[in-house]
Scaffold this motif. Structure first.
Motif, mmCIF file in Angstrom:
data_model
loop_
_atom_site.group_PDB
_atom_site.id
_atom_site.type_symbol
_atom_site.label_atom_id
_atom_site.label_comp_id
_atom_site.label_asym_id
_atom_site.label_seq_id
_atom_site.Cartn_x
_atom_site.Cartn_y
_atom_site.Cartn_z
ATOM 1 N N GLY A 256 0.843 -1.188 0.000
ATOM 2 C CA GLY A 256 0.000 0.000 0.000
ATOM 3 C C GLY A 256 0.875 1.232 0.000
ATOM 4 O O GLY A 256 1.772 1.372 -0.828
ATOM 5 N N ASP A 257 0.657 2.140 0.981
ATOM 6 C CA ASP A 257 1.479 3.350 1.059
ATOM 7 C C ASP A 257 2.720 3.142 1.922
ATOM 8 O O ASP A 257 3.451 4.082 2.198
ATOM 9 C CB ASP A 257 0.664 4.539 1.564
ATOM 10 N N GLN A 258 2.960 1.901 2.317
ATOM 11 C CA GLN A 258 4.148 1.566 3.090
ATOM 12 C C GLN A 258 5.049 0.638 2.291
ATOM 13 O O GLN A 258 4.662 0.102 1.258
ATOM 14 C CB GLN A 258 3.758 0.898 4.409
ATOM 15 N N VAL A 259 6.261 0.456 2.811
ATOM 16 C CA VAL A 259 7.251 -0.414 2.172
ATOM 17 C C VAL A 259 7.808 -1.346 3.235
ATOM 18 O O VAL A 259 8.237 -0.905 4.304
ATOM 19 C CB VAL A 259 8.400 0.420 1.551
ATOM 20 N N LEU A 260 7.781 -2.634 2.944
ATOM 21 C CA LEU A 260 8.397 -3.619 3.833
ATOM 22 C C LEU A 260 9.865 -3.737 3.450
ATOM 23 O O LEU A 260 10.191 -4.117 2.321
ATOM 24 C CB LEU A 260 7.708 -4.975 3.729
ATOM 25 N N LEU A 261 10.742 -3.387 4.377
ATOM 26 C CA LEU A 261 12.187 -3.537 4.197
ATOM 27 C C LEU A 261 12.618 -4.785 4.938
ATOM 28 O O LEU A 261 12.353 -4.930 6.135
ATOM 29 C CB LEU A 261 12.931 -2.319 4.756
ATOM 30 N N THR A 262 13.272 -5.697 4.238
ATOM 31 C CA THR A 262 13.838 -6.898 4.844
ATOM 32 C C THR A 262 15.343 -6.833 4.683
ATOM 33 O O THR A 262 15.853 -6.698 3.569
ATOM 34 C CB THR A 262 13.288 -8.177 4.180
ATOM 35 N N VAL A 263 16.055 -6.912 5.807
ATOM 36 C CA VAL A 263 17.516 -6.930 5.802
ATOM 37 C C VAL A 263 17.947 -8.320 6.216
ATOM 38 O O VAL A 263 17.554 -8.816 7.279
ATOM 39 C CB VAL A 263 18.100 -5.880 6.776
ATOM 40 N N THR A 264 18.745 -8.963 5.379
ATOM 41 C CA THR A 264 19.282 -10.288 5.680
ATOM 42 C C THR A 264 20.800 -10.192 5.708
ATOM 43 O O THR A 264 21.420 -9.761 4.736
ATOM 44 C CB THR A 264 18.835 -11.319 4.624
#
Length: 181
Positions: A120-128
Motif C-alpha cells: 500500500g502506502d508503506q514499504v516492507l524492508l527486509t535486511v538479511t
C-alpha cells in the motif's frame, strides 16, 4: 536507558536467526518504494542512518562504506567500551542491484541484502545478514542492525531518533537474551 524505550519495541522488531550464521530483520516504512530505495543507495541519505559511500549501480563494482555512528543522532549517547570514535570504513563489492527492489553486497566474509516490497502506502524492508562468524558477533550485529533500522524509521517518519549508542547498548543486552546460545 529507560524501560519506556524497551516497551516501545515489538517482538517483530528483533532480528530473527534464520540459519546458524544468518539473521533477518524487517521494518515497515512510509513509502513510496522509490523513496526508501534512495535511503539505501544515495550516500548522503544512507549516512543519516547507517554509513556513507558512493555505490555504482552495477554488480561486481567495489565501494567503501564509512560509519560515523557518533554523528547519527544528537546527542549520540554514551559510546560503549571497545568502540573507537571517528570514522570506521569497510570495503564491499556490489552483488546485486535491482532498483527499487533488491540491493545486496559483501560484508566482510559474509553479505547483506536489502529487499523492498510495496505494501500500500508503506514499504516492507527486509535486511538479511549472512555469514556472521560467531554468537558474539551475532549479538553485536543484531543490536547494530536493530538500532540502525530504528534510526532509519525515525528519519523516514520525520521524527527524532533516540541516542544511537544508548539504544545499541540496551539492545546488545536484550539480544543476549533473544539470540540462542
Amino acid at each position: 536507558m529507560s524501560t519506556d524505550i524497551r516497551r516501545s519495541r515489538s517482538e517483530s522488531d528483533y532480528a530473527t536467526v534464520i540459519a546458524p550464521r544468518d539473521v533477518r530483520l524487517q521494518r515497515l516504512l512510509l513509502g513510496p518504494i522509490e523513496r526508501i530505495w534512495t535511503y539505501l543507495t544515495e550516500s548522503e541519505l544512507r549516512r543519516q542512518w547507517l554509513a556513507s559511500g558512493d555505490m555504482q549501480a552495477e554488480a561486481g563494482t567495489m565501494f567503501t562504506l564509512t560509519w560515523r555512528n557518533d554523528e547519527l543522532t544528537d546527542p549520540p549517547g554514551t559510546r560503549p567500551d571497545g568502540f573507537s570514535g571517528g570514522a570506521q570504513s569497510m570495503d564491499s563489492t556490489m552483488v546485486e542491484y535491482d532498483p527499487p527492489h533488491r540491493l545486496a553486497f559483501t560484508w566482510g566474509d559474509g553479505g547483506v541484502a536489502f529487499d523492498l516490497e510495496s505494501k500500500g502506502d508503506q514499504v516492507l524492508l527486509t535486511v538479511t545478514h549472512r555469514g556472521i562468524s560467531d554468537r558474539t558477533n551475532m549479538l553485536m550485529i543484531g543490536a547494530g542492525w536493530h538500532q540502525h533500522l530504528d534510526t532509519l524509521v525515525a528519519h523516514t517518519n520525520g521524527t527524532r531518533p533516540l541516542p544511537f549508542w544508548d539504544g545499541w547498548t540496551q539492545l546488545r543486552a536484550e539480544y543476549d537474551e533473544v539470540i540462542p546460545a
